[in-house]
Structure formats: C-alpha cells, structure tokens
Design a protein around this motif. Structure first.
Motif, PDB file in Angstrom:
ATOM      1  N   ILE A  33       1.078  -1.097   0.006  1.00 28.42           N
ATOM      2  CA  ILE A  33      -0.004  -0.075   0.106  1.00 28.42           C
ATOM      3  C   ILE A  33       0.970   1.326  -0.244  1.00 28.42           C
ATOM      4  CG2 ILE A  33      -1.755   1.346   1.363  1.00 28.42           C
ATOM      5  CD1 ILE A  33      -2.991  -1.409   2.161  1.00 28.42           C
ATOM      6  N   GLU A  34       1.875   1.250   0.951  1.00 21.45           N
ATOM      7  CA  GLU A  34       2.795   2.338   0.837  1.00 21.45           C
ATOM      8  C   GLU A  34       3.494   2.468  -0.578  1.00 21.45           C
ATOM      9  OE1 GLU A  34       5.798   2.439   4.251  1.00 21.45           O
ATOM     10  OE2 GLU A  34       7.315   2.966   2.777  1.00 21.45           O
ATOM     11  N   LEU A  35       3.845   1.258  -1.249  1.00 17.69           N
ATOM     12  CA  LEU A  35       4.554   1.744  -2.413  1.00 17.69           C
ATOM     13  C   LEU A  35       3.581   2.311  -3.596  1.00 17.69           C
ATOM     14  CD1 LEU A  35       6.601  -0.616  -4.446  1.00 17.69           C
ATOM     15  CD2 LEU A  35       4.522  -0.028  -5.467  1.00 17.69           C
ATOM     16  N   LEU A  36       2.265   2.015  -3.298  1.00 16.61           N
ATOM     17  CA  LEU A  36       1.311   2.529  -4.157  1.00 16.61           C
ATOM     18  C   LEU A  36       0.885   3.753  -4.103  1.00 16.61           C
ATOM     19  CD1 LEU A  36      -1.133  -0.870  -4.586  1.00 16.61           C
ATOM     20  CD2 LEU A  36       0.278   0.344  -6.616  1.00 16.61           C
ATOM     21  N   ASP A  37       1.197   4.237  -2.708  1.00 12.52           N
ATOM     22  CA  ASP A  37       0.970   5.569  -2.450  1.00 12.52           C
ATOM     23  C   ASP A  37       2.225   6.670  -2.679  1.00 12.52           C
ATOM     24  OD1 ASP A  37      -1.684   5.222  -1.605  1.00 12.52           O
ATOM     25  OD2 ASP A  37      -1.124   4.835   0.625  1.00 12.52           O
ATOM     26  N   SER A  38       3.371   5.904  -3.082  1.00 13.92           N
ATOM     27  CA  SER A  38       4.508   6.527  -3.475  1.00 13.92           C
ATOM     28  C   SER A  38       4.815   7.319  -4.711  1.00 13.92           C
ATOM     29  CB  SER A  38       5.892   5.939  -3.015  1.00 13.92           C
ATOM     30  OG  SER A  38       5.506   5.307  -1.654  1.00 13.92           O
TER      31      SER A  38
ATOM     32  N   ALA B 226      -4.504  -9.263   0.655  1.00 10.99           N
ATOM     33  CA  ALA B 226      -5.039  -8.382   1.578  1.00 10.99           C
ATOM     34  C   ALA B 226      -6.347  -9.059   2.180  1.00 10.99           C
ATOM     35  CB  ALA B 226      -5.254  -7.040   1.020  1.00 10.99           C
ATOM     36  N   ASP B 227      -6.324  -8.715   3.531  1.00 10.47           N
ATOM     37  CA  ASP B 227      -7.575  -9.202   4.399  1.00 10.47           C
ATOM     38  C   ASP B 227      -8.824  -8.403   3.342  1.00 10.47           C
ATOM     39  OD1 ASP B 227      -9.859  -9.145   5.767  1.00 10.47           O
ATOM     40  OD2 ASP B 227      -8.852  -9.211   7.817  1.00 10.47           O
ATOM     41  N   PRO B 228      -9.780  -9.337   3.042  1.00 19.07           N
ATOM     42  CA  PRO B 228     -10.905  -8.622   1.967  1.00 19.07           C
ATOM     43  C   PRO B 228     -11.694  -7.432   2.752  1.00 19.07           C
ATOM     44  CG  PRO B 228     -10.934 -11.144   1.893  1.00 19.07           C
ATOM     45  CD  PRO B 228      -9.813 -10.660   2.883  1.00 19.07           C
ATOM     46  N   SER B 229     -11.759  -7.247   4.064  1.00 19.23           N
ATOM     47  CA  SER B 229     -12.155  -6.455   4.896  1.00 19.23           C
ATOM     48  C   SER B 229     -11.332  -5.145   5.136  1.00 19.23           C
ATOM     49  CB  SER B 229     -12.748  -7.109   6.131  1.00 19.23           C
ATOM     50  OG  SER B 229     -11.700  -7.402   6.818  1.00 19.23           O
ATOM     51  N   ASP B 230      -9.994  -5.362   4.471  1.00 14.47           N
ATOM     52  CA  ASP B 230      -9.088  -4.274   4.776  1.00 14.47           C
ATOM     53  C   ASP B 230      -9.465  -2.858   4.027  1.00 14.47           C
ATOM     54  OD1 ASP B 230      -6.787  -2.325   4.834  1.00 14.47           O
ATOM     55  OD2 ASP B 230      -5.612  -4.043   4.950  1.00 14.47           O
ATOM     56  N   ARG B 231     -10.007  -1.982   4.776  1.00 15.95           N
ATOM     57  CA  ARG B 231     -10.277  -0.580   4.075  1.00 15.95           C
ATOM     58  C   ARG B 231      -9.284   0.195   3.385  1.00 15.95           C
ATOM     59  NH1 ARG B 231     -14.655   2.121   8.686  1.00 15.95           N
ATOM     60  NH2 ARG B 231     -16.046   0.255   8.566  1.00 15.95           N
ATOM     61  N   GLU B 232      -8.070   0.114   4.154  1.00 18.87           N
ATOM     62  CA  GLU B 232      -6.893   0.830   3.233  1.00 18.87           C
ATOM     63  C   GLU B 232      -6.896   0.319   2.398  1.00 18.87           C
ATOM     64  OE1 GLU B 232      -2.717   2.438   4.898  1.00 18.87           O
ATOM     65  OE2 GLU B 232      -3.678   0.827   5.995  1.00 18.87           O
ATOM     66  N   ALA B 233      -6.751  -1.063   1.978  1.00 18.38           N
ATOM     67  CA  ALA B 233      -6.477  -1.954   0.591  1.00 18.38           C
ATOM     68  C   ALA B 233      -7.521  -1.618  -0.276  1.00 18.38           C
ATOM     69  CB  ALA B 233      -6.379  -3.423   1.013  1.00 18.38           C
ATOM     70  N   ARG B 234      -8.733  -1.414   0.078  1.00 21.20           N
ATOM     71  CA  ARG B 234     -10.098  -1.218  -0.802  1.00 21.20           C
ATOM     72  C   ARG B 234      -9.787   0.206  -1.250  1.00 21.20           C
ATOM     73  NH1 ARG B 234     -13.786  -5.188  -1.950  1.00 21.20           N
ATOM     74  NH2 ARG B 234     -13.679  -6.909  -0.711  1.00 21.20           N
ATOM     75  N   ALA B 235      -9.315   1.049  -0.290  1.00 17.34           N
ATOM     76  CA  ALA B 235      -9.434   2.395  -1.004  1.00 17.34           C
ATOM     77  C   ALA B 235      -8.261   2.741  -1.965  1.00 17.34           C
ATOM     78  CB  ALA B 235      -8.915   3.229   0.464  1.00 17.34           C
ATOM     79  N   VAL B 236      -7.179   2.224  -1.719  1.00 12.96           N
ATOM     80  CA  VAL B 236      -5.935   2.322  -2.609  1.00 12.96           C
ATOM     81  C   VAL B 236      -6.507   1.713  -3.889  1.00 12.96           C
ATOM     82  CG1 VAL B 236      -4.682   0.139  -2.101  1.00 12.96           C
ATOM     83  CG2 VAL B 236      -3.372   2.581  -2.775  1.00 12.96           C
ATOM     84  N   LEU B 237      -7.092   0.519  -3.858  1.00  9.16           N
ATOM     85  CA  LEU B 237      -7.524   0.015  -5.202  1.00  9.16           C
ATOM     86  C   LEU B 237      -8.403   0.879  -5.890  1.00  9.16           C
ATOM     87  CD1 LEU B 237      -8.034  -3.927  -4.339  1.00  9.16           C
ATOM     88  CD2 LEU B 237      -6.015  -2.767  -5.227  1.00  9.16           C
ATOM     89  N   ASP B 238      -9.146   1.452  -5.027  1.00  8.67           N
ATOM     90  CA  ASP B 238     -10.156   2.548  -5.668  1.00  8.67           C
ATOM     91  C   ASP B 238      -9.721   3.482  -6.210  1.00  8.67           C
ATOM     92  OD1 ASP B 238     -12.939   2.022  -5.742  1.00  8.67           O
ATOM     93  OD2 ASP B 238     -13.217   2.704  -3.660  1.00  8.67           O
TER      94      ASP B 238
END
Ligand code: B12
Ligand code: SF4
Ligand code: SF4
Length: 359
Positions: free
Chosen positions: A279-284, A318-330
């Motif tokens: 997630i950090e990589l995708l935010d960089s 990722a845990d399917p309920s991981d909001r941070e993961a879903r937010a970055v995918l969004d």
C-alpha cells in the motif's frame, strides 16, 4: 598494455582466491575462453521457439554473449566465481499491513560485492600487463554456461547451476583475461538423479523440460517484463513483487547443503528489502519508488510495473475487509494508466471473491 612476453608473472589462482574471499566469494575456477558453441545453439533455438518471450539480455546477441573474445579480443582464459546469497536466518515478516515478498537474490545488491571482489583481482592481473574485464549478470556473457565449463557445478532441472556440496543459491561472475590461466574443466556430474521436485513445484509450470524455462510462464520474468500480467498467472503471483524462489526452495540439495555456504547479512536490518509494503508503494511517487528499488531490473525503468505487481499482491493477499487496501484499489481504478486500472479492477474482484469463498 604490454605484450605477454614483456608482462610480469600474473597473480596465481591461489592469490586471486585470497583476494576475492574477502568479498564473500567462496568458489573460484577457470575455463578456457573458447566460444560456448552448445550454449550459442541453445540460445538461437530458444529464440526460434519463442521461449525467451522477448527477453533481451544474453538473447540480444547470442554470438556475442557466447564468445568471451568479443569482450576481450585476446582472451585466453576466464576466471569464474560464485558468491552465496543464502542467509543463516529468515527475515521477520511484518505482521500488519499488506506485504509483498522479494526474491532472496534481491534482498540487497548481491552483485556489487561480487563485482568489487572480481575488479580488485582484475586490477592485479592488469598490473602484470594483461587484459582483464569483469562480467556478472551482464549481457556480454552467459554466466551459468561459463561456470559449468569451469567445473563449478551442474545444470539442475530448474536450470540453475548447482555447486557440489552447496546447491544453487549463488550469484556468478567472471574475469575474462588475456592471462593464460590453466583451465580446470573437470565436468561435474549430474546430481539431480531422478528428482523432479522443481518441475512439480513451479507454480506456473514454467520448467517445460529439464533445464528449459519458458520465459512467458516464469514469474521471475513476468514480474519484470512490461505489459499486463496474463490473467492465468495472477493468482500464482501470490505475494511476490520481484523474483521467485520456488524452484530453489523445493530443491532438496540446495535446502540441505545451502546452509553450509551463507552470506553474512543482518536480515532484519534496514538495508534488507525482503518485504515491501504494497500500500505504501502504491501511495508513493515514482521518484520514491525508484530511490528504493531502482537497482532492480524493471522494464524501461518504469515504476508502473512495480505498481502493477503491488496491485496483484493486494488482490491476492490483503484481508478482504481491509479498508485501506480497498481505498488504494479504488484510487487506482480511476488512474490515468489503463494497465493499472485493469489490474486494480482485477484485484478488487479478487478481494470480493476471497471474501465469499465457495464451499
Ligand atoms: C535472462 C536471465 C533470466 C531470465 C531467464 C532465465 C533462464 N533460465 O534463462 C529470468 C528473468 C526468468 C531469470 C530468472 C532467474 N534468474 Co536469471 N539470469 C538471466 C541472465 C541475464 C541470462 C541467462 C541466460 O542466458 N539464459 C539463456 C538460457 C539458454 O540459459 P539457461 O536457461 O541457463 O540454459 C542452460 C541450461 O538449459 C543448459 N541445458 C541445455 N540443455 C539442457 C538439458 C538438461 C537436461 C539440463 C539439466 C540443462 C540443459 O544449457 C543452457 C545453456 O547454458 C543470467 C546472467 C547472465 N549474464 O548469464 C541470470 C542468471 C542466470 N539468473 C540468476 C538468478 C539468481 C535467477 C533467479 C534465481 C532469480 C529469482 N529468484 O527470481 C531466477 C531463476 C529462474 C530459473 N529457474 O532459471 C543467476 C543464476 C545463478 C545460478 N546459480 O544458476 C544468473 C547466472 C545471474 C548471476 N550472474 O548470478 N533470469
Ligand atoms: S523462478 Fe518461479 S516461476 Fe520461474 S521456473 Fe522457478 S519456480 Fe517457476
Ligand atoms: S529440485 Fe531436484 S531436479 Fe530440481 S534442481 Fe534440485 S535436485 Fe535437481
């Protein structure tokens, strides 16, 4: 450069071994500098069959990469060296966040100390009046083939060179020189026997025959190459972002004997990149990603390919309920890059699929 008749005695092989040992190089041997005819045919044949999948490297110019004298015109011998990269312990996997895994050979830059050691030895050969050039993971020479000729090991069915009593977790490099070192080409006999664990253990079936890798199926190449990751291999990528170790991690010889030859590395130290926060990589920014991972071979040095890999890792792990993961995918579903959009859509669907496992 003096002629060989004027040249001083070149350093002995024992002297070379002493010089390079300080840089972690554990195995040294010598091959003749003659053309690697068999390897030349193999490269041409694999290109014809498309098994190189567009890879350049040694495939770019097989006639050059199989002829040490193209690199050093009056080469007489090639000093070949192997340096281990297996570690005594495994790095600790972070417990929180979504972490992508890096192949062992890329946790730190293992090629640089190999090259540094070989360059120091090459400098002594040059000081005696001979030519000497260092190659390691370079397009100019097929490293495994010259190491096999020098009797350092045998080709495993996983295509890696296995060293007797030590296995395959080694990087290889050489000094091509005009100094006439005595070749030591006693062939090492095959140690694989009837074992086929690497063929069975490859997650994508990339070992299409003993010693033959289909580049288009090999995750190590799939994670480096440009373009979309083929849908049929995305689940197999699992948590990998760069490199794949499976065909060595299942190899009984490398697992049993590798620990006798390890590199001194603080696996949980700051220099080691065994896990990457996806997630950090995708935010960089690209600049930040390049500063961290620019030494890796990534097609065109375009950081979008690491982003692509990170998206697939999130979908897979990722845990399917991981909001941070879903937010970055969004966010990536609305990116300007259509390839990243498509991978984010895939990753989102994969999270949903994993959230509702079929019975
Ligand atoms: C292109 C390349 C790749 C490509 C293609 C790999 C491949 N198998 O060709 C990709 C990106 C997939 C790759 C992956 C990896 N690579 Co790479 N790669 C190279 C590179 C740049 C060229 C290799 C090459 O010329 N391949 C062309 C083909 C013809 O060679 P080959 O597969 O070795 O084929 C030989 C065997 O098939 C054998 N052979 C022929 N017939 C038969 C028949 C039988 C029965 C058998 C057993 C063998 C056999 O002869 C062929 C010619 O020598 C070299 C560096 C260099 N300059 O040499 C590093 C190198 C080969 N890679 C290396 C490493 C560490 C890896 C990875 C482990 C990294 C990772 N963890 O992801 C994986 C391993 C994948 C695998 N199982 O091979 C090391 C290997 C060290 C070792 N002990 O063998 C090298 C030597 C780099 C180095 N200097 O240390 N790599
Ligand atoms: S590196 Fe991975 S994908 Fe490639 S041949 Fe080995 S196990 Fe298969
Ligand atoms: S897993 Fe078995 S067949 Fe494959 S390289 Fe190791 S010993 Fe050889």
């Amino acid at each position: 450069m003096t002629s060989p008749t004027e040249a001083a005695a070149f350093p002995s092989l024992a002297r070379i071994e002493d010089l390079v040992r300080e840089h972690g190089i554990s195995h040294v041997s010598v091959a003749s500098a003659d053309v690697l005819e068999d390897t030349r045919s193999v490269l041409h044949r694999r290109k014809e069959l498309g098994l190189h999948d567009g890879m350049q490297f040694t495939y770019r110019n097989p006639d050059r990469s199989t002829d040490p004298r193209r690199a050093v015109p009056d080469a007489r011998s090639v000093i070949v060296a192997a340096r281990p990269y297996l570690t005594d312990s495994e790095p600790t996997r972070p417990v929180t966040g979504v972490h992508a895994r890096v192949g062992r050979y890329a946790w730190v830059d293992h090629y640089e100390p190999l090259r540094v050691g070989l360059r120091i030895a090459a400098a002594e050969i040059q000081a005696a009046g001979y030519r000497a050039a260092v190659f390691a993971d370079d397009n100019s020479l097929v490293d495994r083939a010259i190491a096999q000729r020098a009797g350092l090991g045998w080709f495993g069915k996983n295509a890696n060179l296995l060293l007797p009593g030590a296995g395959s977790f080694f990087t290889l490099g050489s000094i091509v020189t005009s100094a006439p070192y005595e070749p030591n080409e006693a062939p090492v006999s095959d140690g694989c026997g009837t074992c086929v664990r690497c063929i069975d253990g490859c997650p994508t079936g990339a070992i299409v025959a003993p010693g033959v890798i289909d580049g288009a199926r090999c995750l190590s190449w799939i994670l480096q190459k440009p373009g979309p990751i083929p849908i049929e291999f995305r689940e197999a990528v699992h948590d990998r972002i760069y490199g794949c170790d499976d065909c060595q991690d299942v190899c009984p010889i490398s697992v049993r004997l590798g620990p006798r030859n390890t590199v001194d590395l603080d696996v949980d130290g700051p220099a080691v990149q065994a896990f990457v926060d996806a997630i950090e990589l995708l935010d960089s920014t690209d600049e930040t990603i390049e500063a961290r991972h620019g030494r890796w071979w990534i097609a065109g040095r375009e950081m979008r390919w690491l982003r692509r890999n990170a998206l697939v890792v999130i979908g897979n792990t990722a845990d399917p309920s991981d909001r941070e993961a879903r937010a970055v995918l969004d966010r990536y579903r609305a990116d300007d890059d259509p390839i990243l959009v498509e991978h984010a859509v895939w990753a989102f669907a994969r999270l949903d699929e994993r959230a509702t496992p079929t019975s």
